[in-house]
Write a protein that holds these residues in place. Structure first.
Motif, mmCIF file in Angstrom:
data_model
loop_
_atom_site.group_PDB
_atom_site.id
_atom_site.type_symbol
_atom_site.label_atom_id
_atom_site.label_comp_id
_atom_site.label_asym_id
_atom_site.label_seq_id
_atom_site.Cartn_x
_atom_site.Cartn_y
_atom_site.Cartn_z
ATOM 1 N N ILE A 111 0.840 -1.200 0.000
ATOM 2 C CA ILE A 111 0.000 0.000 0.000
ATOM 3 C C ILE A 111 0.875 1.251 0.000
ATOM 4 O O ILE A 111 0.626 2.220 -0.732
ATOM 5 C CB ILE A 111 -0.950 0.007 1.217
ATOM 6 N N THR A 112 1.913 1.217 0.836
ATOM 7 C CA THR A 112 2.843 2.351 0.889
ATOM 8 C C THR A 112 3.479 2.602 -0.477
ATOM 9 O O THR A 112 3.681 3.744 -0.884
ATOM 10 C CB THR A 112 3.962 2.076 1.929
ATOM 11 N N ALA A 113 3.771 1.530 -1.201
ATOM 12 C CA ALA A 113 4.391 1.665 -2.529
ATOM 13 C C ALA A 113 3.410 2.229 -3.550
ATOM 14 O O ALA A 113 3.776 3.081 -4.364
ATOM 15 C CB ALA A 113 4.909 0.315 -2.999
ATOM 16 N N LEU A 114 2.171 1.750 -3.537
ATOM 17 C CA LEU A 114 1.183 2.213 -4.522
ATOM 18 C C LEU A 114 0.884 3.695 -4.364
ATOM 19 O O LEU A 114 0.806 4.432 -5.350
ATOM 20 C CB LEU A 114 -0.099 1.380 -4.420
ATOM 21 N N VAL A 115 0.704 4.147 -3.119
ATOM 22 C CA VAL A 115 0.483 5.584 -2.938
ATOM 23 C C VAL A 115 1.808 6.331 -3.094
ATOM 24 O O VAL A 115 1.835 7.495 -3.514
ATOM 25 C CB VAL A 115 -0.165 5.895 -1.567
ATOM 26 N N GLY A 116 2.919 5.628 -2.787
ATOM 27 C CA GLY A 116 4.234 6.248 -2.915
ATOM 28 C C GLY A 116 4.637 6.538 -4.347
ATOM 29 O O GLY A 116 5.496 7.396 -4.595
ATOM 30 N N MET A 117 4.042 5.844 -5.305
ATOM 31 C CA MET A 117 4.329 6.145 -6.713
ATOM 32 C C MET A 117 3.923 7.572 -7.046
ATOM 33 O O MET A 117 4.623 8.285 -7.773
ATOM 34 C CB MET A 117 3.616 5.152 -7.626
ATOM 35 N N ALA A 118 2.786 8.005 -6.511
ATOM 36 C CA ALA A 118 2.337 9.382 -6.738
ATOM 37 C C ALA A 118 3.252 10.359 -6.018
ATOM 38 O O ALA A 118 3.554 11.446 -6.534
ATOM 39 C CB ALA A 118 0.900 9.547 -6.249
ATOM 40 N N THR A 119 3.699 9.963 -4.828
ATOM 41 C CA THR A 119 4.614 10.818 -4.061
ATOM 42 C C THR A 119 5.925 10.990 -4.807
ATOM 43 O O THR A 119 6.438 12.111 -4.948
ATOM 44 C CB THR A 119 4.873 10.198 -2.672
ATOM 45 N N LYS A 120 6.485 9.877 -5.291
ATOM 46 C CA LYS A 120 7.778 9.924 -5.998
ATOM 47 C C LYS A 120 7.657 10.710 -7.306
ATOM 48 O O LYS A 120 8.569 11.465 -7.669
ATOM 49 C CB LYS A 120 8.270 8.499 -6.269
ATOM 50 N N PHE A 121 6.541 10.522 -8.025
ATOM 51 C CA PHE A 121 6.285 11.290 -9.243
ATOM 52 C C PHE A 121 6.306 12.786 -8.932
ATOM 53 O O PHE A 121 6.983 13.578 -9.613
ATOM 54 C CB PHE A 121 4.926 10.901 -9.840
ATOM 55 N N SER A 122 5.587 13.177 -7.883
ATOM 56 C CA SER A 122 5.470 14.592 -7.526
ATOM 57 C C SER A 122 6.813 15.169 -7.097
ATOM 58 O O SER A 122 7.153 16.314 -7.444
ATOM 59 C CB SER A 122 4.441 14.763 -6.402
ATOM 60 N N GLU A 123 7.580 14.396 -6.351
ATOM 61 C CA GLU A 123 8.897 14.854 -5.904
ATOM 62 C C GLU A 123 9.801 15.184 -7.096
ATOM 63 O O GLU A 123 10.464 16.228 -7.126
ATOM 64 C CB GLU A 123 9.563 13.774 -5.049
ATOM 65 N N ALA A 313 10.742 8.613 -12.617
ATOM 66 C CA ALA A 313 11.065 8.527 -11.195
ATOM 67 C C ALA A 313 10.144 7.582 -10.436
ATOM 68 O O ALA A 313 10.588 6.837 -9.554
ATOM 69 C CB ALA A 313 11.009 9.918 -10.564
ATOM 70 N N MET A 314 8.851 7.597 -10.774
ATOM 71 C CA MET A 314 7.886 6.775 -10.025
ATOM 72 C C MET A 314 8.158 5.281 -10.195
ATOM 73 O O MET A 314 7.736 4.469 -9.366
ATOM 74 C CB MET A 314 6.458 7.095 -10.470
ATOM 75 N N LEU A 315 8.894 4.914 -11.242
ATOM 76 C CA LEU A 315 9.247 3.504 -11.438
ATOM 77 C C LEU A 315 10.142 2.988 -10.309
ATOM 78 O O LEU A 315 10.153 1.794 -10.018
ATOM 79 C CB LEU A 315 9.979 3.315 -12.774
ATOM 80 N N GLY A 316 10.885 3.897 -9.679
ATOM 81 C CA GLY A 316 11.764 3.501 -8.594
ATOM 82 C C GLY A 316 11.000 2.814 -7.473
ATOM 83 O O GLY A 316 11.426 1.780 -6.952
ATOM 84 N N THR A 317 9.847 3.378 -7.118
ATOM 85 C CA THR A 317 9.024 2.797 -6.048
ATOM 86 C C THR A 317 8.445 1.456 -6.478
ATOM 87 O O THR A 317 8.417 0.495 -5.700
ATOM 88 C CB THR A 317 7.888 3.771 -5.676
ATOM 89 N N PHE A 318 7.973 1.377 -7.722
ATOM 90 C CA PHE A 318 7.390 0.135 -8.231
ATOM 91 C C PHE A 318 8.436 -0.979 -8.263
ATOM 92 O O PHE A 318 8.206 -2.083 -7.773
ATOM 93 C CB PHE A 318 6.814 0.361 -9.627
ATOM 94 N N ILE A 319 9.599 -0.684 -8.844
ATOM 95 C CA ILE A 319 10.651 -1.690 -8.973
ATOM 96 C C ILE A 319 11.147 -2.130 -7.597
ATOM 97 O O ILE A 319 11.287 -3.322 -7.317
ATOM 98 C CB ILE A 319 11.828 -1.149 -9.820
#
Length: 468
Positions: A111-123, A313-319
């Motif tokens: 769950i942290t990763a799925l919402v974190g993709m949006a966070t990482k994208f925004s960063e 960037a958001m791929l980092g969280t997914f990978i």
């Protein structure tokens, strides 16, 4: 040491309390909703852009266009960010989450990763949007710069707070934790003394770190993909051997995410809150979404398009979490040894060794060594840029030297305290960054909307939010 443990334990209990869970998941959910789940929907686009963003050598006489301003390719920016995230969190962190929070902790990591993709994208979007060029001509960016340039000078104290926490946290999450975990693993597997491991890592890391971001990115661009793929393949081999237990593993993950797990064997038991706490904490420790570290690397990318870099960037969280951490978690749960009382890297090694006797332990130890080495490289750059923000360009070499010298000290230190310190400073970095992301979210939403409508907004063009 007991006094320090007590002090950091008390601080850790506060900064990783309900406030942090609300901030991390709340801001991530808000950004994901504001982007209308775009980071999840556009995952394929992100991988396509990543492949297109590989480093390309210029032909004789050719120069980079204004669109390609930056020090490293978009692909290598992602690999530098991944070099810092794929580390002990993927091997020791996942095992610690399961050992302390039970199988349900894995669900909350997801769950942290799925919402974190949006966070990482925004960063990353904000990092490219608000980056600057320093006195040496290098592009610098990250939370301290998007706070300073996006929110204005009245928020400069918040930028300074992030830079301070980042510069200090780099010595924990990105240095001593890594060298200590490697030293521990190599000692238990090969009988190598901690101090020898520390000195070897110091020499190898120093040769790269002292060369700056271009050398770090070049090494990360080679090592991270190779080691990441080899580790995933090794994990898949183990899962093929344990195929009959995979269904039960998923069942435990989903059931214990919402139900307490009773004590059994060497496992002390865990309430649902423990599963959430350790799942979120180790998830963030692993993928760093919300910490504000990765955008420091993405700010150096050869691009002028914030959204394109955000999609990469958001791929980092997914990978990092959905792929690599999931492999580790499933190996541990299918091996059936997670209730023995073991924790950290030793639990992961024991789980691999159950399926691959005599080899599993060595695979984990070598993977941990390479992952931790690349993490040290990536975090040296993060800490350096934070230190530079506080003390200027002349301070860079001083920070690099201190960072390198800390490596062997970390290898010989007490692991429990180092984990506690790293965990604490993680949260203290995240708080200023998450506040900035929430306040600057209108900029992210507008840039993303313009990009997907074919109306790209490049740096230099004014946004309504910038006028405030």
């Amino acid at each position: 040491m007991e006094t320090l443990n007590s002090i950091f334990g008390a601080i850790n209990g506060v900064v990783w309390g309900p406030l942090m869970l609300i901030l991390l998941l709340g801001v991530g959910i808000y950004l994901q909703a504001g982007l209308k789940l775009m980071p999840i929907r556009k995952l394929g686009t992100g991988f396509k852009l990543m492949w297109q963003g590989r480093d390309r050598k210029l032909a004789p006489g050719e120069t980079r266009t204004k669109e390609q301003e930056g020090e490293i390719s978009p692909f290598n920016a992602l690999m530098t960010a991944l070099s810092a995230t794929i580390g002990t969190g993927n091997i020791a962190g996942v095992a610690t989450a399961i050992a302390l929070g039970g199988p349900g902790a894995v669900f909350w990591m997801w769950i942290t990763a799925l919402v974190g993709m949006a966070t990482k994208f925004s960063e990353a979007v904000l990092a490219v949007r608000y980056r600057e060029t320093d006195s040496t001509g290098y592009h610098v960016g990250g939370p301290m710069f998007y706070i300073k340039n996006g929110l204005g000078r009245k928020w400069l104290w918040l930028a300074g707070a992030f830079a301070f926490f980042g510069a200090v946290a780099a010595f924990g999450i990105g240095n001593t934790v890594q060298s200590n975990s490697v030293a521990d693993a190599l000692d238990s597997t090969f009988g190598l003394p901690h101090w020898i491991t520390g000195v070897v890592i110091m020499v190898l890391a120093g040769a790269v770190i002292l060369g700056g971001i271009k050398r770090i990115a070049k090494v990360a661009g080679k090592l991270v993909p190779i080691m990441g793929i080899l580790y995933v393949l090794a994990g898949l081999v183990v899962l093929a051997i344990n195929a009959g237990q995979i269904g039960d593993a998923f069942g435990m993950i989903f059931y214990y995410a919402f139900n307490p797990h009773a004590a059994m064997g060497g496992f002390a038991g865990a309430a649902v809150m423990a599963a959430i706490r350790f799942g979120v904490a180790r998830g963030v420790f692993s993928n760093e979404a919300g910490l504000g570290s990765a955008p420091i690397a993405h700010a150096a990318a050869q691009t002028k398009n914030p959204v394109r870099q955000g999609l990469i960037a958001m791929l980092g969280t997914f990978i990092d979490t959905i792929i690599v951490c999931s492999i580790t978690a499933l190996v541990i749960l299918t091996a059936g040894v997670w209730e023995t009382g073991e924790a950290g890297a030793s639990l992961t090694a024991l789980s691999f060794d159950e399926a691959l006797p005599g080899m599993g332990n060595q695979i984990v130890s070598l993977a941990l060594a390479v992952f931790a080495f690349t993490t040290i490289l990536g975090w040296s750059f993060y800490g350096e840029k934070c230190f530079q923000f506080l003390f200027g360009t002349r301070s860079i070499m001083l920070y690099r030297v201190l960072f390198v010298l800390a490596i062997p000290l970390g290898a010989m230190a007490q692991l429990g305290f180092i984990w506690l310190m790293a965990d604490t400073f993680n949260a203290m970095m995240a708080i200023p960054n998450l506040i900035a992301l929430a306040l600057l979210s209108p900029v992210v939403f507008k840039l993303a909307r313009a990009y997907f409508n074919g109306e790209e907004v490049l740096p230099g063009e004014e946004l309504d939010h910038d006028k405030s």
